[in-house]
Every structure is written in structure tokens, then in C-alpha cells.
Design a protein around this motif. Structure first.
Motif, PDB file in Angstrom:
ATOM      1  N   ILE A  47      -1.747   3.811   1.453  1.00  0.00           N
ATOM      2  CA  ILE A  47      -0.530   4.088   0.856  1.00  0.00           C
ATOM      3  C   ILE A  47       0.679   4.270   1.456  1.00  0.00           C
ATOM      4  N   LEU A  51       9.857   6.309  -0.603  1.00  0.00           N
ATOM      5  CA  LEU A  51      10.440   7.249  -1.370  1.00  0.00           C
ATOM      6  C   LEU A  51       9.260   7.761  -2.177  1.00  0.00           C
ATOM      7  N   LEU A  95      -2.728  -7.043   1.493  1.00  0.00           N
ATOM      8  CA  LEU A  95      -1.501  -6.036   1.548  1.00  0.00           C
ATOM      9  C   LEU A  95      -1.435  -5.255   2.974  1.00  0.00           C
ATOM     10  N   GLY A 150      13.107  -1.597  -6.597  1.00  0.00           N
ATOM     11  CA  GLY A 150      12.028  -0.617  -6.887  1.00  0.00           C
ATOM     12  C   GLY A 150      12.392   0.319  -8.059  1.00  0.00           C
ATOM     13  N   ARG A 197       4.351  -4.785 -10.426  1.00  0.00           N
ATOM     14  CA  ARG A 197       4.659  -4.804  -9.109  1.00  0.00           C
ATOM     15  C   ARG A 197       4.711  -6.557  -8.436  1.00  0.00           C
ATOM     16  N   VAL A 206       6.266  -4.404   2.947  1.00  0.00           N
ATOM     17  CA  VAL A 206       7.173  -3.795   2.469  1.00  0.00           C
ATOM     18  C   VAL A 206       8.044  -4.817   1.376  1.00  0.00           C
TER      19      VAL A 206
HETATM   20  N1  MSS Z   1       8.001  -0.498  -3.451  1.00  0.00           N
HETATM   21  C1  MSS Z   1       8.794   0.815  -3.712  1.00  0.00           C
HETATM   22  N2  MSS Z   1       9.340   0.571  -4.914  1.00  0.00           N
HETATM   23  N3  MSS Z   1       8.877   1.891  -2.997  1.00  0.00           N
HETATM   24  C2  MSS Z   1       8.221   1.765  -1.754  1.00  0.00           C
HETATM   25  O1  MSS Z   1       8.528   3.100  -1.068  1.00  0.00           O
HETATM   26  N4  MSS Z   1       6.857   0.758   0.215  1.00  0.00           N
HETATM   27  C3  MSS Z   1       6.858  -0.434   0.680  1.00  0.00           C
HETATM   28  C4  MSS Z   1       6.008  -1.307  -0.239  1.00  0.00           C
HETATM   29  N5  MSS Z   1       6.640  -1.409  -1.735  1.00  0.00           N
HETATM   30  C5  MSS Z   1       7.454   0.694  -1.109  1.00  0.00           C
HETATM   31  C6  MSS Z   1       7.459  -0.289  -1.903  1.00  0.00           C
HETATM   32  C7  MSS Z   1       6.008  -0.453   1.955  1.00  0.00           C
HETATM   33  S1  MSS Z   1       6.986  -0.427   3.383  1.00  0.00           S
HETATM   34  C8  MSS Z   1       4.595  -1.034   1.977  1.00  0.00           C
HETATM   35  S2  MSS Z   1       3.891  -1.211   3.429  1.00  0.00           S
HETATM   36  C9  MSS Z   1       4.065  -1.221   0.794  1.00  0.00           C
HETATM   37  O2  MSS Z   1       4.536  -1.036  -0.711  1.00  0.00           O
HETATM   38  C10 MSS Z   1       2.571  -0.317   0.543  1.00  0.00           C
HETATM   39  O3  MSS Z   1       1.842  -0.390  -0.554  1.00  0.00           O
HETATM   40  P1  MSS Z   1       0.887   0.367  -0.989  1.00  0.00           P
HETATM   41  O4  MSS Z   1       0.576   0.060  -2.379  1.00  0.00           O
HETATM   42  O5  MSS Z   1      -0.417   0.284  -0.076  1.00  0.00           O
HETATM   43  O6  MSS Z   1       1.185   1.834  -1.075  1.00  0.00           O
HETATM   44 MO1  MSS Z   1       5.370  -0.944   5.069  1.00  0.00          MO
HETATM   45  O7  MSS Z   1       5.768  -2.668   5.337  1.00  0.00           O
END
Ligand code: MSS
Length: 363
Positions: A47, A51, A95, A150, A197, A206
């Protein structure tokens, strides 16, 4: 978790034994827990929140979640329920946080000291961005960037540019981007960006914006700090600036996940995971003598595409003494992990094989 810190409430459902709790917003998968796992179980996935996560209320009625789509011929708000009728695709991809491997840099870096575990291989299901665009008359003229915003509430009085998570990637990435509502076969957990997402296979973490509330084709990159000056690769001691490379596409990388401690004499399975970034892997080599000699490892399990990782194994005979176990991945395009990497101020993108090696003693 084994380091004494308890799992924060919003991720209480995760597997505490497999995670290192760096802070409430940053949890890392233990190296040994990665093993030779093809898909990272959701309970083990790292994770990283810039924020605090929004309240669980936003996943109470998932299909009612709305995204504003802008910078298309017919811009409008669309619900998740309606998005599900436009198209659907499943993609497996790594990821990985931009700062994964930060702990391996020699210079002092601020930020979470991730080892290898700010990464996982995840299966996402959602609507291709190109299908959303097609349903809305195509991308408007003059737009060069795909921008995702976001859904975190920005506290009153705080200029949104300073903290809001909004990332832009080159428009071409829309060909592989999806708006995902499912992760590893389940509705995307709130902690990982549910109800919806933005997933951009091959791009650093990011760029994969959670709780997506706006998807916009824009003339320019987001004006927010997270885009303009953060996540920029620059020499040690320099400030972030828009002229520096942004953390977009990932590089080729691999790491050993076992054995990590003392082993018995004789034949052992040395295993790990390898990724090509955006390219298919050609091979992974393993060394048991700190890189003096290399042997090609065997991939384990199916190839889930160029954006996924592949577990690998080499059965090797380890005699008594200490062994420096290293792995080095190469893509079909000839990209190979370097032995060392240039330091950069924020400690991004480390893929040097020497720093990722593990020292194992055979008793
Ligand atoms: N998105 C939002 N709305 N918020 C936050 O805080 N962070 C980033 C992405 N996206 C954020 C977002 C980062 S920075 C990263 S790696 C990723 O997400 C993590 O995912 P997971 O599911 O594992 O917690 Mo460095 O290039």
C-alpha cells in the motif's frame, strides 16, 4: 505485523505476517512472502497512499460512482454502472511504486525505505479507456495528455495543487489503459482505489490513480505538485522540475525471493520474480557467486503478457560457505538490468542487480 506495528483499520483485512508496516500509508510485502507467486494475493499487496484513503462510504454503492470525462468531443459524467456496458478487458500487470528499491541507494534519501516489496503482480478487469473515448466521440483536438484525478477530499483552505493526486501520462498510453473495477477477481478494495481505478500497464504506481473521479484529455500536464516537481528523476541535491524525466514507464528488473537466510548444503531452489517493464522477458540469469558466473533460470507458470512479472527458479548446488545470490533479467528487446545504477535525489527506479543480491550462508 512482525515489526510490532499493527495494521491500520482500512487494511485490517490484510495478512499482517506478510507485510512490513512502515506507516499508516505505506505497507510493504515481505521479500520472502513474494516467493514464486504468479499473482500477488490482495492480502499481501503493498500500500502506498500519498493522502489518507477516503471513507468506506465511497464503496457502499459502487455502480453509482461517477467519473467526469473531459477533453473528448462529448464530455460528460458517467457512472461505473454505465461504464460496465461500454466494454471489458482483463490485464495482468506489475503495480510498483516509483520508490521501490529506495533502500538500496547509498546516498541518504527521504521517503519510505522500500526494499523490494513495494510491488506486486495484479490482475485487473475494467473498461478500456479507448472504449470510453469512442463512446464520447473521440479525443478533442490538441490534447496531448491523459490526466487522472484521485477522489480524496481536499481539506478546506489547502490549495489543491499542493496535495491532490492528479497525474498526466502521454496520450498514447490510452491504448493500454483501463478503468478497473475488479482486482484479482474481486471488486477493487477501497485501499487499492475502489470503486474505480485508472490502471496504466507498464507505468509506475503513481500513475495508477485510485478512486478515479476525473479522466481528462488535456493540452498540458497536471499543474499539481505531484506532476510538476515530484516523481522527477534528477541528480542528488537537485530540486524537482518539470524539465526532468517523470516516473512513467518502468524498467526491467528482477529479484530473488528465496532462500534469504541460511540454507542447508546441497541442492536448493533459488527463486524470484522478474519483469520486463513494458517488454516481454527473454531470460533471467542467476548467479551464486556474486556475478562471476551466471546460469539461466527457468520461468515458472504462464506468461501473462509484457506488463506482468514472471516467477523464476534455478536449482543449484550450494556448498558450505557464503554465497551472494543475484539475478539479472533481460528483455527480448535487449534491455538488461545494469550492475549498478546512477544515484538520483529521490531514490527512484532502482534496478541494479548487485544491490538486490542476497547473502546466504550454507552451514
Ligand atoms: N491514487 C490516489 N488517488 N491517491 C494516492 O495516494 N498513490 C499512488 C498511486 N495512486 C495514490 C494513488 C502511488 S505513489 C502508488 S505507488 C500507488 O497508487 C500504490 O497503489 P497501492 O494500491 O499499492 O496502494 Mo508510488 O509511485
Amino acid at each position: 505485523a512482525q515489526d510490532g506495528k499493527a495494521l491500520p483499520d482500512y487494511v485490517a483485512w490484510k495478512d499482517a505476517d506478510d507485510l512490513i508496516v512502515h506507516s499508516k500509508q505505506t505497507l510493504e510485502t515481505r521479500r520472502g512472502a513474494i516467493g514464486s507467486g504468479l499473482v500477488t494475493p490482495s492480502e499481501d499487496l503493498y500500500i502506498r497512499n500519498n493522502l489518507p484513503a477516503p471513507s468506506e462510504e465511497i464503496v457502499a454503492d459502487r455502480d453509482a460512482w461517477e467519473v467526469n470525462v473531459e477533453g473528448v468531443a462529448e464530455p460528460r459524467a458517467i457512472t461505473l454502472g454505465e461504464l460496465k456496458t461500454l466494454g471489458v478487458e482483463t490485464v495482468a500487470c506489475v503495480l510498483q511504486c516509483s520508490g521501490n528499491g529506495r533502500a538500496f541507494f547509498d546516498h541518504e534519501t527521504s521517503g519510505t525505505q522500500w526494499s523490494v516489496g513495494a510491488a506486486g503482480n495484479v490482475v485487473w478487469t475494467g473498461v478500456p479507456v479507448r472504449d470510453v473515448v469512442a463512446a464520447m466521440g473521440g479525443v478533442a483536438d490538441g490534447m496531448d495528455w491523459l490526466t487522472g484525478t484521485g477522489g480524496e477530499e481536499i481539506p478546506e483552505g489547502v490549495p489543491k495543487e499542493t496535495i491532490q493526486v492528479e497525474r498526466s501520462v502521454p496520450k498514447a498510453a490510452m491504448e493500454r489503459a483501463i478503468l478497473a473495477w475488479e482486482m484479482n477477481g474481486q471488486p477493487v478494495p477501497l485501499a487499492h482505489g475502489g470503486p474505480l481505478r485508472l490502471v496504466i500497464p507498464g507505468y509506475y504506481g503513481v500513475n495508477n490513480v485510485k478512486y478515479l473521479k476525473r479522466l481528462a484529455f488535456t493540452e498540458k500536464e497536471s499543474p499539481n505538485k505531484i506532476q510538476q516537481t515530484s516523481y522527477r528523476v534528477r541528480p542528488v541535491g537537485e530540486k524537482g522540475a518539470p524539465s526532468q524525466p517523470s516516473m512513467f514507464e518502468m524498467n526491467v528488473k528482477s529479484w530473488i525471493t528465496g532462500p534469504l537466510e541460511d540454507a542447508e548444503t546441497g541442492k536448493v531452489q533459488i527463486h524470484g520474480v522478474a519483469m520486463g517493464g513494458t517488454e516481454t522477458l527473454e531470460k533471467v540469469e542467476v548467479s551464486t557467486d556474486g556475478g562471476q558466473s551466471w546460469n539461466e533460470a527457468q520461468f515458472l507458470g504462464p506468461d501473462m503478457g509484457p506488463y506482468a512479472w514472471r516467477p523464476f527458479v534455478l536449482i543449484a548446488d550450494l556448498g558450505q560457505g557464503s554465497h551472494l545470490l543475484a539475478s539479472r533479467a533481460t528483455t527480448v528487446g535487449g534491455q538488461a538490468q545494469p550492475e549498478e545504477v546512477e544515484p538520483n535525489e529521490r531514490g527512484y527506479g532502482h534496478n541494479g542487480w548487485r544491490a538486490h543480491a542476497v547473502d546466504v550462508t550454507v552451514l
